[in-house]
Design a protein around this motif. Structure first.
Motif, PDB file in Angstrom:
ATOM      1  N   GLY A 117       0.822  -1.202   0.000  1.00 35.36           N
ATOM      2  CA  GLY A 117       0.000   0.000   0.000  1.00 35.36           C
ATOM      3  C   GLY A 117       0.855   1.251   0.000  1.00 35.36           C
ATOM      4  O   GLY A 117       0.627   2.184  -0.769  1.00 35.36           O
ATOM      5  N   SER A 118       1.902   1.262   0.837  1.00 35.38           N
ATOM      6  CA  SER A 118       2.734   2.465   0.926  1.00 35.38           C
ATOM      7  C   SER A 118       3.506   2.675  -0.363  1.00 35.38           C
ATOM      8  O   SER A 118       3.606   3.798  -0.871  1.00 35.38           O
ATOM      9  N   ILE A 119       4.044   1.586  -0.891  1.00 37.42           N
ATOM     10  CA  ILE A 119       4.800   1.726  -2.138  1.00 37.42           C
ATOM     11  C   ILE A 119       3.901   2.277  -3.225  1.00 37.42           C
ATOM     12  O   ILE A 119       4.267   3.177  -3.981  1.00 37.42           O
ATOM     13  N   SER A 120       2.692   1.754  -3.268  1.00 32.90           N
ATOM     14  CA  SER A 120       1.750   2.196  -4.285  1.00 32.90           C
ATOM     15  C   SER A 120       1.488   3.688  -4.155  1.00 32.90           C
ATOM     16  O   SER A 120       1.522   4.432  -5.131  1.00 32.90           O
ATOM     17  N   MET A 177      -1.185 -10.758  -3.801  1.00 33.45           N
ATOM     18  CA  MET A 177      -0.172 -11.257  -4.724  1.00 33.45           C
ATOM     19  C   MET A 177      -0.467 -10.844  -6.150  1.00 33.45           C
ATOM     20  O   MET A 177       0.434 -10.460  -6.894  1.00 33.45           O
ATOM     21  N   VAL A 178      -1.744 -10.910  -6.535  1.00 35.05           N
ATOM     22  CA  VAL A 178      -2.092 -10.505  -7.907  1.00 35.05           C
ATOM     23  C   VAL A 178      -1.724  -9.042  -8.108  1.00 35.05           C
ATOM     24  O   VAL A 178      -1.083  -8.671  -9.087  1.00 35.05           O
ATOM     25  N   VAL A 179      -2.101  -8.209  -7.144  1.00 33.86           N
ATOM     26  CA  VAL A 179      -1.817  -6.788  -7.279  1.00 33.86           C
ATOM     27  C   VAL A 179      -0.307  -6.543  -7.345  1.00 33.86           C
ATOM     28  O   VAL A 179       0.179  -5.788  -8.187  1.00 33.86           O
ATOM     29  N   THR A 180       0.432  -7.217  -6.477  1.00 40.68           N
ATOM     30  CA  THR A 180       1.881  -7.009  -6.457  1.00 40.68           C
ATOM     31  C   THR A 180       2.502  -7.402  -7.800  1.00 40.68           C
ATOM     32  O   THR A 180       3.363  -6.703  -8.331  1.00 40.68           O
ATOM     33  N   CYS A 181       2.052  -8.528  -8.321  1.00 47.55           N
ATOM     34  CA  CYS A 181       2.609  -8.985  -9.595  1.00 47.55           C
ATOM     35  C   CYS A 181       2.385  -7.950 -10.686  1.00 47.55           C
ATOM     36  O   CYS A 181       3.299  -7.602 -11.427  1.00 47.55           O
ATOM     37  N   LEU A 182       1.154  -7.468 -10.763  1.00 51.37           N
ATOM     38  CA  LEU A 182       0.837  -6.583 -11.872  1.00 51.37           C
ATOM     39  C   LEU A 182       1.442  -5.207 -11.658  1.00 51.37           C
ATOM     40  O   LEU A 182       1.688  -4.470 -12.597  1.00 51.37           O
ATOM     41  N   PHE A 183       1.694  -4.887 -10.403  1.00 47.67           N
ATOM     42  CA  PHE A 183       2.288  -3.626 -10.033  1.00 47.67           C
ATOM     43  C   PHE A 183       3.560  -3.361 -10.826  1.00 47.67           C
ATOM     44  O   PHE A 183       3.737  -2.326 -11.446  1.00 47.67           O
TER      45      PHE A 183
END
Lengths: 363, 1096
Positions: A335-338, B998-1004
């Protein structure tokens, strides 16, 4: 073998007939699909569209993360290693195989009381339940009560398939290596009265409901469990045959919950398995009040040959399971990185727009 | 074996002798000494398979593919040794792939069978035992006399015996063979021409000796030995008496002919043989990637094996008390165990090689190519022609063109031919009409020039009425004159002229010759040679096609000599062509020049714009033409191939090697000296052959530095040679050849992509091309829109496939580190099997069919966007590495995310119960399916309802399937590992949160890279996308609609923008220059682009 010749050419090949000869034109259909003009939404990942998403992700994830983290932190958990490799440990004596049965007792203190249902786990380390040879060494048909599989277990069970010419029930390495320490818990209620109060440990409800009721079944037959398992022999390492795992017939044989729990092989070499439940008595008293406790261990299970460790864990639980700070921290971090990247992007976007604006003007 | 197969199919027939002897109507000599030659029957076999050999033969062909063979090996390994996954996991996808391909090929073969049957079973009439017998086409034997009625197709190669006309002539059209639409006259030898009835034919005793079958449609040599009243008469047979299978009888009631070549030996069948397979650049990079992945796979397997044995060195890990080996395992030899372990790891990781890649690519190409044929923009209303795709394997190659060669006639198509001048036309043009069909008012001619000339002559009052038998009638100013046609000296490309010998009504005999000015003028001894030469040059400068006309009068003595020599040459069996050439040379001399004609070729519309667009797209255009130097240059100028501002260099009229080299060096120097101006190079055929012989490198060097190259006076094979040369030049450019005539075929086949224009000059080019279009201007849409789309689609398809399989297998590899390298699979076998064929197959397929990353109109109006994908950029090693690394990092996120979640060994369930290894694998798998699908969604710029359906449908399908699969205790399955695992996983709140995280992190990662790339150094394509939808950025800037109103606001503005953007010229030209500062220095191009866009 290049034969691209198509005899059809002979029949209707050639150029189109003289105009007017055919009424049918070869004009393609003017449909949206054929003309690749289907109505479509055409999103483009620009800073503009992504920016709000980043902020939103940040704004949503951080509170979730905090929530999960707090929940996880409120969970009480105590872990007691009773392997006994240290000479000072009360269970040290049990390391030698001569002492049977070996019972040792470990004292521990709960600083704070455990509210709500408390779950008692045993934990093993360096125990590779996920080894391929081990994972497949079982016969699900036998465990499901199939009479033919009972007497003729799957070949996957080798070398734990037959013993002295009798089929093993339950066959296979997993069953053979079932955890067989007995753990008991006593509360020393007050200093003046040294007689320990045993904590009631519930054996049922530790296995998945479907496993207990559908996947695992005793073989059919008479009332007597022993009769149903006739013609089979106990696993080599077991002290008692499978039908004597428990006095309660609903919890004995293949449907014994300790057995079922063990049969669900762990994903990683360090794992916990649910051992007993300590149910909340009523709202007034904590389930496990703060104080001194005895852990009574009947030490049967050898782990030192493979540098293993044995632990007993007491834990309360939340809606999302046991104590695991990882998820909360990960949510907060992402969240913070985002959010941070959103800010960076905003800056870049602003700069870029300025540049391109000037570029537009010059032309 | 291979030879045997070919022979069975009718290729490589065993040739015993150089000639074949055919007894007409199979009346063999009675003396008994003769053993008849064996000939094959008249069956045409274009199908590959029969019912009996389909399965083995098709399987054999499919497993010749490396990838299929590899999976077969893996499957066999799984059957033989104890491997972690059941053979089904690789057997089922392999079976699926093989079945899909087999169905496709079987269907195509079924169609071929049908058409074969139709052709072979067609009824024909054969003269047998004195009567006419109806039989099937396949029953025709060599030597049979066949009757053909009007408008029927010849069922075999026939030698004409007689027709319903007295002179034994007939007319045929060979349109389906060589695409020439004119009617051709064929004649029978006089002795047989009189045998016009079946009864008469029955008395014929004759033998035909002719050469063995060969593919050349226009070559036939033989003779007929006719026995009449105990006397043998020998008559020569040439192509004019051979009726080819596939041609159609026209304007003649019926003919009789004797079959000389049948079935697969007919010229038509021989001509359709072997087209070499063209492989696209994408396919080549795909193979490179496969090799890289194979290396990754093998190294992963080796690493795992080595680590396994390192661990196993210790007894406590190898065989702890709880996990004993069987006797068998303990006793097997170490080396064998090592090898089988290695193979087991290979099997475990083998999914990193995407099995369904090939079948998906094939389907994509097959289905995708329909869009080209369906495109209304590529449909030509007047001629009712739509684009044809002959090879679907090259769609994406259209996006890769670097060099581009076009034969000039392609541009100058003939349906608007105009005569600009007929000079000093004295006697009338009777002779030229010799090859015309007389039937209708409309003239059919073998060349458009002839047709144009005859029409023009008619306009000035000299009307060609027709030819009957051996005379031709010409109406000169209303007065009918009859000329007797004595001889025709056919056109050939060496002489570059043709002549006729006619007898005028007055009895004088004349020779009339027409041909290229270079071939006529030197032969002339009289007439206004100098004046005509000036005229011809003038015409040529105007871009007209010129011909010179001359005549010669014969004395009767001269004529007799000529007549005799011609007859001798024509009947010669050996070296006929050489002898004929000698005679022609002897006859065509001492001519008196009559004058010159010039024919204007109108360019097709939008040729100029198309060529400009091609150049702007970074495509180097070469023009290869047979026209003469001046014509070629002037047409080049008129079609925009050359600019007025261009510095035109010439390499022409080189006589010797050294001279040529010197000239080349001089040119190279000139280029380096003044490099500011664009250069154009003109080469002629003879100089080119000199340059190519010795100075290839120097020549290519000069050519590379010229922005336009024009090669004139080219022979067909020279064109192909130029292409080959460009192909092998160090830059390895992708070449595209466009042409419309039969003489462009070799070039079209040589180029990476061959495009045929379906013109009036025949369809041979169209038939031999990979793509055929009706008009030259369609090329820009074909390349810039379809080519661009297909390239983007297939490039993403290939990259994505590798990516998703890396995602798939890497967690499996990582898991080995936690399970003592025991080859335990992470996922259940059903998931392993279905991942590629069910869960992740459709979104990418639909993407690869429908994706339009940018509006087609923008693509077509901004050819420069084409530069973005040149040099196979999306499949470069850099992009490939990006996708691979992305795949690995995603895999790390799934695996370690799940590891930290579950591996902390706390319960994830609200009731304190624990998960096992299958739940762990299912968690990883679930995250993976979602991530991989959503990653595809991120790549998609064009969301039709189909995309929505398959994308979200795939994820929903995965969930529904898993619930179903885990909800039942499956009978017949050995293990019930997955029973309720998925449902338990979904009942855990933590698991849901973890999946989302995990999905969000991957696509991030991916979104970040995309956004930063676009923001910091956008490609022009991305800029163009932005202009299309820049409203959304303004939206955020003003924060007018942030955040919730943003989408609606943007969509409305985007719509408006598009409406305005498509049709307002000012808008487009502005955005053009804004996004292409690179081109602003080139005024001429910029103005053109504005012009261009305003036409929309």
């Amino acid at each position: 073998m290049a034969m691209n010749y198509n005899a059809k050419d002979e029949v209707d090949g050639g150029p189109p007939c003289p105009p007017g000869g055919t009424a049918k034109t070869r004009r393609p259909d003017n449909t949206a699909f054929k003309q690749q003009r289907l109505p479509a939404w055409q999103p483009i990942l620009t800073a503009g569209t992504v920016l709000p998403t980043f902020f939103i992700i940040g704004l949503i994830f951080i509170p979730i993360g905090i929530g999960i983290f707090v929940t996880s932190n409120n969970i009480r958990e105590i872990e007691i290693d009773y392997t006994g490799t240290e000479p000072s440990s009360p269970c040290n004596k049990c390391l030698s195989p001569d002492v049977t049965p070996c019972i040792c007792t470990i004292n521990f203190t709960l600083e704070k009381s455990f509210e709500g249902n408390v779950f008692m786990y045993y934990g093993l380390s360096n125990f590779y339940q996920n080894h391929r040879r081990y994972v497949k060494s079982r016969d699900d048909s036998q465990l499901n009560g199939d009479p033919s599989a009972l007497l003729n277990p799957s070949k996957e069970c080798e070398p734990y398939r037959r013993n002295e010419d009798k089929p093993i029930a339950p066959c296979g390495a997993i069953a053979n290596s079932m955890f067989n320490d007995t753990l008991e818990l006593f509360l020393i209620s007050n200093e003046s009265d040294p007689t320990p109060v045993p904590i009631p440990l519930k054996k049922k409800g530790i296995a998945w409901w479907t496993d207990k009721n559908v996947k695992f079944r005793n073989p059919p037959g008479g009332e007597n469990l022993e009769e149903r398992f006739k013609g089979t022999t106990k696993p080599v390492n077991w002290l008692k045959p499978v039908y004597m795992l428990d006095s309660d017939i609903d919890n004995s044989g293949f449907v014994n919950e300790d057995f079922i729990v063990w049969m669900r092989t762990a994903a990683l070499p360090t794992f916990r398995k649910l051992y007993r439940l300590i149910e909340r008595k009523n709202d007034l008293h904590p389930t496990l009040p703060a104080g001194r406790y005895y852990l009574n261990i009947t030490y049967n299970y050898p782990v030192h040959s493979f540098d293993g460790r044995k632990r007993m864990i007491l834990s309360t639980i939340s809606w999302m399971g046991g104590k695991n700070p990882f998820l909360g921290i990960a949510y907060i971090a992402i969240g913070s990185i985002s959010f941070l990247l959103g800010v960076v992007l905003l800056v870049i976007n602003h700069k870029y727009r300025n540049n391109s604006n000037t570029a537009d003007i010059t032309i | 074996m291979w030879r045997w197969v070919r022979q069975q199919l009718g290729f490589d027939p065993p040739h015993q002798s150089d000639t074949r002897t055919i007894y007409i109507a199979n009346r063999f000599p009675q003396n008994g000494l003769y053993t008849p030659q064996k000939f094959i029957d008249n069956r045409i076999i274009s199908s590959k398979y029969t019912v009996w050999n389909f399965v083995p033969k098709n399987l054999f062909e499919q497993f010749r593919r490396v990838a299929n063979f590899y999976f077969l090996i893996i499957f066999l390994v799984q059957l033989m040794i104890d491997t972690p996954t059941s053979p089904i996991t690789s057997g089922l996808p392999l079976f699926f792939v093989i079945t899909v391909t087999a169905i496709k090929q079987g269907y195509e073969d079924w169609l071929r069978h049908n058409s074969d049957n139709e052709v072979n079973g067609a009824p024909v009439y054969v003269v047998r035992s004195g009567g006419l017998v109806k039989t099937r086409s396949k029953n025709i034997r060599v030597g049979d006399i066949v009757r053909i009625a009007k408008d029927e197709i010849f069922p075999a190669d026939l030698v004409l015996l007689s027709s319903d006309r007295l002179d034994g002539s007939c007319h045929v059209t060979t349109a389906s063979l060589d695409g020439e639409t004119n009617l051709k006259t064929h004649v029978a030898v006089p002795e047989t021409a009189v045998l016009q009835t079946v009864a008469n034919l029955d008395t014929l005793v004759a033998v035909i000796e002719c050469q063995q079958p060969e593919a050349d449609l226009y070559r036939f040599m033989g003779r007929m030995i006719i026995t009449q009243q105990m006397e043998e008469i020998v008559r020569p047979l040439g192509p004019e008496s051979l009726l080819l299978r596939g041609a159609r009888l026209k304007n003649t009631k019926e003919i009789f002919g004797v079959a000389v070549y049948t079935g697969m030996e007919t010229k038509m069948a021989l001509n359709y043989k072997s087209k070499s397979q063209k492989r696209s650049a994408v396919e080549k990079s795909m193979n490179t990637f496969l090799i890289i992945y194979l290396i990754i796979l093998i190294s992963e397997a080796i690493i795992s094996t080595i680590l396994k044995y390192t661990w196993q060195a210790e007894e406590k890990w190898d065989e702890p008390w709880y996990n004993q080996k069987t006797e068998h395992q303990r006793n097997s030899s170490k080396i064998l165990r090592f090898i089988s372990d290695f193979l087991a790891f290979l099997v475990l990781y083998n999914f990193i090689i995407p099995i369904s890649l090939y079948v998906t690519v094939e389907m994509q190409k097959f289905l995708g190519s329909f869009f080209i044929g369906w495109d209304l923009d590529l449909y030509h209303e007047e001629s009712d022609q739509k684009a044809q795709v002959n090879t679907s394997d090259l769609n994406e190659e259209l996006g890769q063109i670097k060099e581009h060669d076009l034969f000039f006639k392609a541009v100058s198509l003939c349906h608007t031919v105009q005569i600009s001048s007929v000079q000093t036309d004295g006697i009338g043009d009777g002779p030229w009409q010799s090859s015309l069909a007389p039937s209708q008012l409309e003239y059919y001619a073998s060349s458009p020039d002839e047709k144009a000339l005859v029409e023009a002559a008619a306009r000035i009052g000299i009307v060609f009425v027709g030819n009957t038998e051996e005379t031709m009638e010409v109406k000169i100013l209303g007065k009918l004159e009859r000329y007797k046609l004595l001889h025709v000296l056919e056109f050939d490309s060496d002489r570059r002229r043709m002549s006729v010998i006619v007898q005028a009504p007055s009895g004088e005999r004349f020779l009339f010759a027409k041909g290229a000015e270079s071939s006529i003028l030197p032969k002339c001894i009289g007439g206004e040679i100098e004046k005509t030469r000036i005229h011809v040059d003038e015409f040529a400068l105007k871009g007209l096609r010129t011909l010179c006309v001359a005549y010669r009068q014969f004395t009767s003595k001269e004529y007799e000599v000529i007549d005799r020599r011609l007859f001798e040459a024509r009947t010669a069996l050996q070296q006929r062509e050489e002898k004929l050439a000698d005679v022609f040379h002897y006859i065509e001399k001492d001519l008196i020049l009559l004058g010159a004609t010039a024919v204007e070729d109108r360019l097709q519309d939008k040729v100029r714009e198309t060529i400009e667009a091609l150049r702007m797209a970074g495509i180097k255009v070469w023009v290869l033409t047979g026209d003469k130097h001046e014509t070629a240059v002037s047409v080049s100028l008129s079609c925009g191939h050359f600019h007025r501002t261009m510095n035109i260099l010439e390499l022409t009229n080189q006589k010797s090697d050294s001279e040529c080299a010197e000239q080349l060096r001089q040119l190279a120097r000139r280029i380096t000296e003044d490099h500011v101006i664009q250069h154009g190079l003109v080469v002629d055929g003879t100089s080119l052959s000199l340059a190519l012989r010795e100075h290839e490198k120097l020549f290519m060097e000069v050519c590379r530095n010229c922005s336009a190259v024009l090669c004139c006076r080219m022979a067909p094979l020279q064109k192909a040679k130029v292409i080959r040369l460009i192909k092998i030049s160090p830059e390895k450019p992708i070449t595209l050849a466009v042409g419309d005539g039969a003489n462009d075929v070799s070039m079209i086949q040589e180029a990476h992509v061959g495009i045929g224009i379906m013109g009036k000059e025949g369809r041979q080019a169209a038939r031999n091309s990979d793509y055929a279009i009706a008009r030259f201007k369609f090329l820009s849409k074909l390349l810039f829109v379809h080519g661009h789309f297909y390239y983007i689609r297939i490039a993403t398809l290939v990259q994505y496939f590798f990516y998703k399989n890396v995602c798939f297998i890497t967690p499996q590899f990582l898991y080995q580190f936690y399970c003592l390298f025991s080859q335990q699979t992470l996922y259940d076998s059903v998931y392993l099997t279905l991942y590629n064929i069910c869960f992740t197959s459709l979104p990418i397929l639909i993407y690869s069919l429908l994706e339009q990353h940018i509006d087609p109109h923008i693509l077509q109006n901004k050819p420069t966007l084409y530069r973005d994908i040149s040099k196979n950029r999306l499949l470069s090693i850099k992009t490939f590495l990006y996708w691979t690394i992305l795949g690995f990092s995603h895999a790390f996120i799934f695996f370690f995310g799940s590891y930290f979640l579950i591996g902390k060994d706390a319960s994830l369930l609200g009731n304190g119960q624990m998960f096992g290894n299958w739940t762990f694998g299912t968690l990883v798998f679930t995250v993976m399916v979602i991530t991989v699908t959503v990653k595809m969604a991120l790549e998609t710029h064009f969301w039709t309802w189909i995309n929505h359906l398959v994308t979200w449908g795939s994820i929903i399908f995965y969930f529904v399937f898993s619930l179903f699969y885990g909800g039942i205790l499956w009978p017949f399955l050995g293990s019930q590992n997955m029973y309720f695992v998925f449902i338990q996983l979904l009942s855990s709140g933590s698991a849901w949160f973890a999946i989302i995280l995990m999905v969000v992190t991957c696509l991030f990662l991916d979104v970040m890279k995309k956004v930063f790339d676009r923001q910091l150094h956008p490609t022009s394509t991305e800029k163009a996308q932005l202009t299309e939808t820049n409203s959304s950025i303004k939206c955020v800037d003003s924060l007018c609609c942030f955040p919730e109103g943003e989408t609606t606001c943007a969509s409305v503005r985007r719509m408006l923008e598009r409406v305005i953007g498509r049709c307002s010229p000012t808008h487009i030209s502005r955005s053009w220059s804004a996004s292409d500062p690179f081109y602003t220095n080139d005024r001429s191009i910029l103005t053109l682009s504005t012009m261009d866009s305003s036409t929309c």
